[in-house]
Design an enzyme around this catalytic site. Structure first.
Site, mmCIF file in Angstrom:
data_model
loop_
_atom_site.group_PDB
_atom_site.id
_atom_site.type_symbol
_atom_site.label_atom_id
_atom_site.label_comp_id
_atom_site.label_asym_id
_atom_site.label_seq_id
_atom_site.Cartn_x
_atom_site.Cartn_y
_atom_site.Cartn_z
ATOM 1 N N LEU A 127 16.886 -0.975 2.177
ATOM 2 C CA LEU A 127 16.204 -2.265 2.306
ATOM 3 C C LEU A 127 16.683 -3.275 1.268
ATOM 4 O O LEU A 127 16.630 -4.479 1.498
ATOM 5 C CB LEU A 127 14.689 -2.061 2.202
ATOM 6 N N GLY A 176 4.970 4.528 -12.849
ATOM 7 C CA GLY A 176 3.927 5.462 -12.426
ATOM 8 C C GLY A 176 4.478 6.869 -12.328
ATOM 9 O O GLY A 176 4.044 7.758 -13.035
ATOM 10 N N PHE A 177 5.437 7.055 -11.426
ATOM 11 C CA PHE A 177 6.091 8.358 -11.239
ATOM 12 C C PHE A 177 5.076 9.450 -10.935
ATOM 13 O O PHE A 177 5.245 10.598 -11.348
ATOM 14 C CB PHE A 177 6.928 8.728 -12.467
ATOM 15 N N GLY A 222 7.775 -0.788 -10.041
ATOM 16 C CA GLY A 222 9.193 -0.846 -10.399
ATOM 17 C C GLY A 222 10.090 -0.456 -9.245
ATOM 18 O O GLY A 222 11.313 -0.501 -9.336
ATOM 19 N N THR A 223 9.452 -0.099 -8.136
ATOM 20 C CA THR A 223 10.206 0.404 -6.989
ATOM 21 C C THR A 223 10.933 -0.696 -6.237
ATOM 22 O O THR A 223 11.871 -0.424 -5.504
ATOM 23 C CB THR A 223 9.229 1.098 -6.039
ATOM 24 N N GLY A 278 6.346 4.510 0.226
ATOM 25 C CA GLY A 278 5.837 3.143 0.105
ATOM 26 C C GLY A 278 6.668 2.109 0.830
ATOM 27 O O GLY A 278 6.143 1.272 1.569
ATOM 28 N N ALA A 279 7.976 2.156 0.635
ATOM 29 C CA ALA A 279 8.837 1.102 1.177
ATOM 30 C C ALA A 279 8.878 1.151 2.700
ATOM 31 O O ALA A 279 8.703 0.133 3.371
ATOM 32 C CB ALA A 279 10.245 1.233 0.604
ATOM 33 N N THR A 320 17.899 -2.652 -5.663
ATOM 34 C CA THR A 320 16.737 -1.900 -6.158
ATOM 35 C C THR A 320 16.839 -0.433 -5.758
ATOM 36 O O THR A 320 16.397 0.449 -6.496
ATOM 37 C CB THR A 320 15.419 -2.506 -5.646
ATOM 38 N N GLU A 322 12.568 9.062 -4.835
ATOM 39 C CA GLU A 322 12.570 10.352 -5.512
ATOM 40 C C GLU A 322 13.846 11.144 -5.278
ATOM 41 O O GLU A 322 14.131 12.098 -6.000
ATOM 42 C CB GLU A 322 11.368 11.170 -5.016
#
Lengths: 330, 170, 730
Positions: free
Chosen positions: C617, C245-246, C473-474, C515-516, C621, C692
């Site tokens: 976390l 997405g980015f 993809g995060t 998000g995370a 990833t 980011e």
């Protein structure tokens, strides 16, 4: 993509017969043709699939050269032991282009017919004399980073984007062409592509229905061959400029010189006077500067590509120094 | 419409489709094999890479009807969840992806690339054209440069491929 | 039950550190990995609904004006064509991130070349694509389009809330021992996620199901409902897999609305995928920028003044502008400050969020200027930055939450071998290559967003995590699984995480790196809710509840549950802690480049980066995200550039052949190191965003290294060879 009739040809005469029509095209690898057909930059009524033709061999010629069938893929050509050994400039040029996947599909004949990457040619919203004769050239005065510094016209400033043909030009290869009723002719690679002039829609000398059947390489000269490609990304990018060289040395003098240049003109650029200037001379920076002056005397930037003039000068000097083993440049 | 017989992952398929149908669209829209991805449709990204008669190609830039009688391997044919190929396992272990969209193309490409290297094909970064090449990181990167990953998992992709290449050598 | 937390107080009780299990943080493989590597993960185009027909959008081929006629009839006669649609509800611009309402609609008013106007739907993709090419439109072309943000005829606006004038910068510049006063330019960028935007719309009565590729279903559903003039309750959106997405999939784009309208009319599922060219031309671009930076330093290199003025652009009527100075406000000291934002209104593609809006380019120019200051003042670049770390926010007086900035600088320098750098430019050669080293700081604001999640501890002792969150993809699937597993004392493979369904509790969406930590906090709270209920059920004090290895104390979880599932809900909201402290993430980059002495081609040879982003976390990833950010930085430094024709504003290089994102060979092996950190002010799980950060200054490390290699300072990105060629040292 416009609807088309699909025909599969079993041999060359059938292919030529099937393709005799104004909007009929051969398809081999298809890597450029389908790319353009999806955008309707090209819109043939009929496609003649030539992939079953028996043009997939590389064979030795009587005069010590090689004959590369038109359907030999770029990958097979670059990996062929004889080409790697005797024509490394050709292997190198092919390997510098595109990607592994594309080279597995792209063919010797098809690659010669690769069309320009001009942004305006690819965008059907833009006028383009190559795509639509008489509509104008939007590239002139626009984004010209990719464009020609040699041989452009006021109708078209596009470049031939490929690598393989640049090496073939340096090697003075010939294109074998078969036309209607078994008529065949041979055209030097150096004369195969055209300058745009007032017919930028015609990339090369092929007439409707003519099929490339092979490219023949003359016997190797024994010179030192190299291909240097300069580009923005490290890989998978078209050349800003490229230099193909085949330089022989004897007794400290240049005994043979053949140079061709990519990314700078509507065709692989070859200047016989340049080869002649170098031949018989002792290599020196002064000689190479003279060579660059000669080559670039007629260079003309379009704005966004002015840098190619200096880039080509510097790259040529480095290639010549390396080929004549004068050592590293700059 | 054009009749074409394709052998895909060992299974025969009779395709009856518009001749304009690319191999990629045939796989995705007609045969239901959506593992091969469309990232650009112009041979500029490699997400659509499949293996045809042993060679990796961009399935977006070839017509399905040109492949009558051909043997096609897609990512679905390389392995399945629970039965992963060595490269598929290595991509999971090394996080050789993020969003996963380019991944099938990367894996098909790498699978065929290892064979190309084994066959002694040189690359643009090979010092010596004549000799067989040791698959250095630079060689892997150059040979995989036709597969764009915007998440930019490249370091992990190279790790995964190197591991499998070394395993095959040992 | 719902466990609701408003983040008004720092979370000093670090629950995740006190649990018997510690899967969280570990480099666990993604649970979605096997699907991704076998091609069985379902992206937007891949649902194969029976009877699906194909739509292709048609664009405006003029830059400004009105559509006066569309020759639908000619196209309707083509084989297979089912409909040609042009509806006032079609989107003119894509929705900005978190818009939560319809973006600008009305396709017939043309604001930029490439704008979607119509949709051609046919039985097959091939038929629709040809129909779209053949659709003829007539325009009333407006002559007053403006295309060059820096041209004098272009209207400029100054957003009121982004103007700062503190102290006296002009006086500071005069008084300073060392000054930098330079203009930097960055070009536009495209997210270029590998999966082109795509939507499949299908209706059952008045109920719409839209399978799309979107980052923030919690907002997207309202954007879609408002665009279609229907209730959000009548829509279900599905996005279980998002192919990158980015920022480009934060808000809905033209294909979603067009597919929904066509599907309603035709009574069939309609799939509309953007072509790659359409992704470039119709979704968000990052604005180009002109950044004027002024640095005034005293004899010790300490800043007494800092100026950062920016000019960016967008279409008329768009509120978004690239927040270029976002991190400049808080990263370095200097009491005299001026930061003014200007927005040029141009007829170019809509500008919006592209990965790390603001810092992605603002930090780059700032870090180039800091490099220039280091050079002028003779102070080592790492040391210069350390001397300018402020004690308090230099504008608001706020304190900082956890801030391992100096540590990141030192650790990066150590790992990279910064002490081997020759500060004098153009001194090092390796064959034909000039070698140089450069560094830059990283900084990115941290945000927490409202998020909800539901966790079910199933009767069989497994758990299910549910939220409408996305995983572009995060690593969302992985990290939510890990948090729930630890909180419930389960092995990772006993937790299933279900995402990307708008019927599930609203998460934060994936964007802005929040998000995370946001969705992770919601899952954490839902699990706390379960723990409370389970303790009650077991008749024990919650503090005595020990969940580990699938057991509650000595009892198997399934036995403890005695046939009943327990449902927990979590709800996190940001609160006072985001105002009390300036929360941000920090890091450093160290790059070694080679610049070809003949051609000026630059290749990155080594890159080391160190980041602090609170609790990590999932190390695997998170590291991947940082690789991605750094590599975007390489692209930005060396070749990424949206090339606009200033005669008509059209994007010239609208594909992946000519817009050069990095390929594998552009990228060296990268050393990313994540610092051990907890930020109690950021979230109840002490985590901050990291998606980011990897990009926020990275390009400057590369271009500073180019300066060190060659002595050539290029202030116009990207640093392609033509900008170096005539200045290369002999």
């Amino acid at each position: 993509m416009k609807p088309f009739t699909y025909a599969r040809a079993a041999d060359t005469p059938e292919a030529v017969r099937e393709a005799s029509g104004p909007s009929h095209d051969f398809i081999a690898g298809g890597t450029n043709l389908l790319d353009l057909m999806k955008l309707e930059v090209m819109a043939p009524d009929k496609l003649v699939d030539i992939n079953r033709l028996d043009l997939k061999q590389i064979s030795e010629t009587e005069d010590g050269g090689l004959r590369i069938g038109a359907l030999v893929t770029n990958s097979d050509c670059a990996a062929d032991d004889r080409i790697r050994r005797d024509y490394p400039v050709l292997s190198r040029a092919i390997l510098a282009g595109a990607s592994g996947q594309l080279r597995n599909k792209a063919t010797t004949g098809g690659n010669l017919c690769q069309r320009t990457r001009c942004y305006y040619f690819y965008d059907t919203a833009m006028p383009c004399n190559k795509r639509e004769p008489g509509s104008g050239c939007q590239a002139i005065g626009g984004a010209t980073r990719l464009h020609a510094i040699f041989g452009a016209s006021d109708q078209c400033i596009a470049t031939y984007p490929g690598d393989m043909a640049v090496a073939m030009s340096a090697l003075d290869a010939s294109v074998e062409i078969e036309g209607k009723d078994g008529a065949s002719r041979t055209v030097p690679v150096r004369d195969f592509h055209r300058l745009p002039g007032d017919r930028p829609d015609k990339d090369n000398v092929l007439e409707d229905g003519e099929l490339i059947t092979a490219v023949t390489l003359p016997a190797p000269t024994g010179g030192r061959q190299s291909y240097r490609k300069v580009r923005d990304r490290a890989s998978y990018a078209f050349a800003l400029v490229s230099v193909a060289a085949d330089i022989g040395m004897e007794d400290g003098k240049i005994s043979h010189a053949a140079l061709a240049f990519g990314g700078v003109a509507h065709k692989p650029w070859h200047k016989p006077e340049l080869d002649a200037l170098l031949t018989g001379k002792e290599p020196s920076d002064a000689l190479f500067a003279e060579a660059a002056d000669l080559l670039l005397a007629e260079a003309q930037g379009q704005g966004g590509n002015n840098f190619k003039i200096l880039l080509l000068r510097r790259t040529l000097r480095a290639v010549l120094r390396e080929a004549t083993q004068m050592g590293e440049t700059a | 419409m054009q009749q074409t017989n394709l052998t895909i992952n060992g299974q025969e398929h009779a395709l009856d489709a518009d001749p304009r149908t690319t191999l990629l669209d045939a796989l995705r829209n007609h045969i239901g094999l959506t593992g091969s991805k469309k990232g650009c449709d112009h041979g500029q990204c490699g997400a659509c890479t499949v293996i045809v008669n042993g060679r990796r190609i961009n399935s977006c830039l070839t017509l399905a009807c040109m492949h009558d009688g051909d043997e096609i391997t897609t990512v679905e044919g390389l392995g399945q969840p629970g039965n992963l190929s060595p490269l598929q396992s290595a991509f999971v272990a090394h996080d050789g992806y993020q969003c996963g969209y380019c991944t099938p193309g990367q894996i098909c490409s790498a699978t065929a690339m290892l064979q190309e290297a084994k066959d002694g094909w040189p690359s643009n970064v090979s010092d010596d054209l004549a000799k067989g090449q040791k698959l250095t990181d630079e060689e892997i990167s150059e040979r995989m440069s036709g597969n764009i990953c915007r998440c930019a998992a490249y370091p992990n992709i190279v790790d995964a491929i190197r591991e499998v290449a070394e395993g095959a050598e040992a | 039950m719902t466990r609701h937390l408003v983040m008004d107080e720092p979370a000093t009780k670090r629950v995740l550190d006190e649990l018997p299990q510690s899967l969280t943080g570990k480099p666990m493989d993604r649970p979605d990995g096997p699907e991704k590597v076998t091609g069985t993960a379902t992206y937007a185009h891949e649902w194969n609904l029976p009877g699906t027909v194909h739509g292709v959008l048609v664009r405006a081929t003029v830059p400004k004006g009105k559509v006066t006629a569309i020759d639908k009839d000619a196209v309707m006669k083509l084989p297979g064509v089912l409909g040609v649609f042009n509806d006032e509800r079609f989107l003119r611009n894509p929705a900005q991130g978190t818009a939560n309402e319809a973006p600008i609609q009305g396709p017939d008013e043309i604001a930029y070349l490439g704008q979607p106007i119509a949709l051609v739907v046919a039985e097959t993709f091939e038929q629709a694509r040809h129909g779209a090419h053949r659709l003829q439109m007539r325009y009333d072309v407006a002559a007053d389009g403006v295309f060059d943000p820096e041209a004098t005829n272009v209207p400029h606006e100054r957003p009121e809330d982004d103007q700062l004038d503190q102290g006296d910068l002009d006086a500071a510049m005069k008084q300073a021992v060392s000054v930098v006063d330079q203009v930097y330019r960055t070009p536009g960028h495209n997210s270029a996620a590998m999966e082109p935007h795509c939507s499949i719309a299908s209706w059952e009565g008045d109920k719409l199901t839209l399978r799309g590729s979107y980052q923030m279903l919690n907002y997207n559903i309202n954007e879609l409902a408002d665009s279609l003039k229907i209730d959000a309750e009548d829509i279900r959106m599905l996005s279980p897999f998002v192919g990158g997405g980015f920022g480009s999939k934060l808000g809905i784009s033209a294909e979603a609305v067009a597919a929904a309208i066509a599907s309603r009319e035709l009574g069939k599922p309609v799939v509309v995928a953007l072509s790659r060219q359409q992704v470039f031309e119709t979704v968000m671009r990052r604005s180009e920028s002109r950044q004027h930076i002024r640095l005034a330093a005293d004899a010790d290199g300490k800043l007494i003044g800092l100026g950062h003025d920016s000019l960016v652009s967008n279409l008329p009527g768009e509120d978004f502008y690239e927040p270029v100075m976002q991190a400049t406000h808080f990263i370095y000291t200097g009491e005299n400050r001026r930061m003014n934002m200007e927005v040029a209104r141009v007829n170019r593609i809509c500008a919006g969020s592209v990965r790390a809006p603001g810092e992605a380019i603002g930090m780059v120019a700032l870090e180039n200027a800091m490099d220039e200051l280091a050079d002028i003042s003779g102070i080592d670049p790492v040391e210069l930055r350390k001397r300018n770390i402020p004690e308090m926010h230099p504008e608001t007086g706020q304190g900082y939450s956890s801030r391992p900035f100096a540590e990141a600088l030192d650790e990066g320098a150590r790992r990279f071998g910064w002490d081997k750098r020759n500060a004098k430019p153009a001194q090092t050669r390796d064959g034909e290559w000039w070698i140089g080293m450069g560094m830059a700081s990283a900084a990115r604001v941290n945000m927490l967003k409202e998020a909800k999640a539901r966790v079910t501890l199933n009767a069989d002792g497994t758990a299910t995590v549910e939220t409408d969150m996305s995983d572009p993809g995060t690593g969302t699937y992985a990290i939510l699984t890990q948090i729930a597993a630890d909180m419930l004392g389960l092995p990772g493979d006993k937790v299933e995480t279900v995402l990307g369904d708008s019927d599930l509790p609203k998460g934060s969406g994936s964007g802005g790196s929040f998000g995370a930590s946001s969705s992770g906090s919601a899952v954490f709270l839902a699990c706390q809710d379960i723990r409370t209920q389970l303790a009650q059920k077991m008749g024990m004090d919650e503090d005595d509840l020990k969940l580990d290895g699938g057991k509650a104390g000595d009892m198997a979880l399934a036995d403890a549950l005695a046939g009943d599932a327990i449902v927990g809900n979590g709800h996190i909201e940001p609160g006072e802690t985001s105002k009390d402290k300036r929360q941000a993430t920090y890091g450093s980059y160290f790059a070694e480049v080679g610049v070809n002495a003949v051609t000026g081609e630059t290749r990155v040879r080594r890159l080391t980066a160190v980041f602090g982003a609170g609790r990590i976390l999932n190390e695997k990833t998170a590291t991947s995200q940082c690789y991605g950010g750094c590599i975007w930085g390489i692209g930005m430094a060396l070749h990424e550039e949206l090339l606009f024709d200033t005669r008509d504003g059209h994007l010239v290089n609208h594909d992946l052949a000519e817009y050069h994102v990095p390929v594998n060979l552009d990228v060296p092996q990268i050393d990313v190191h994540l610092l051990e950190e907890r930020d109690d002010w950021a979230s109840p799980i002490q985590a901050k965003g990291i998606g980011e950060l990897g990009l926020c200054g990275a390009a400057a490390a590369v271009t500073n290294a180019i300066y060190n290699a060659t002595g050539v300072r290029v202030r116009e990105y990207p640093v392609t060879l033509d900008k170096l060629l005539d200045q290369l040292p002999e």
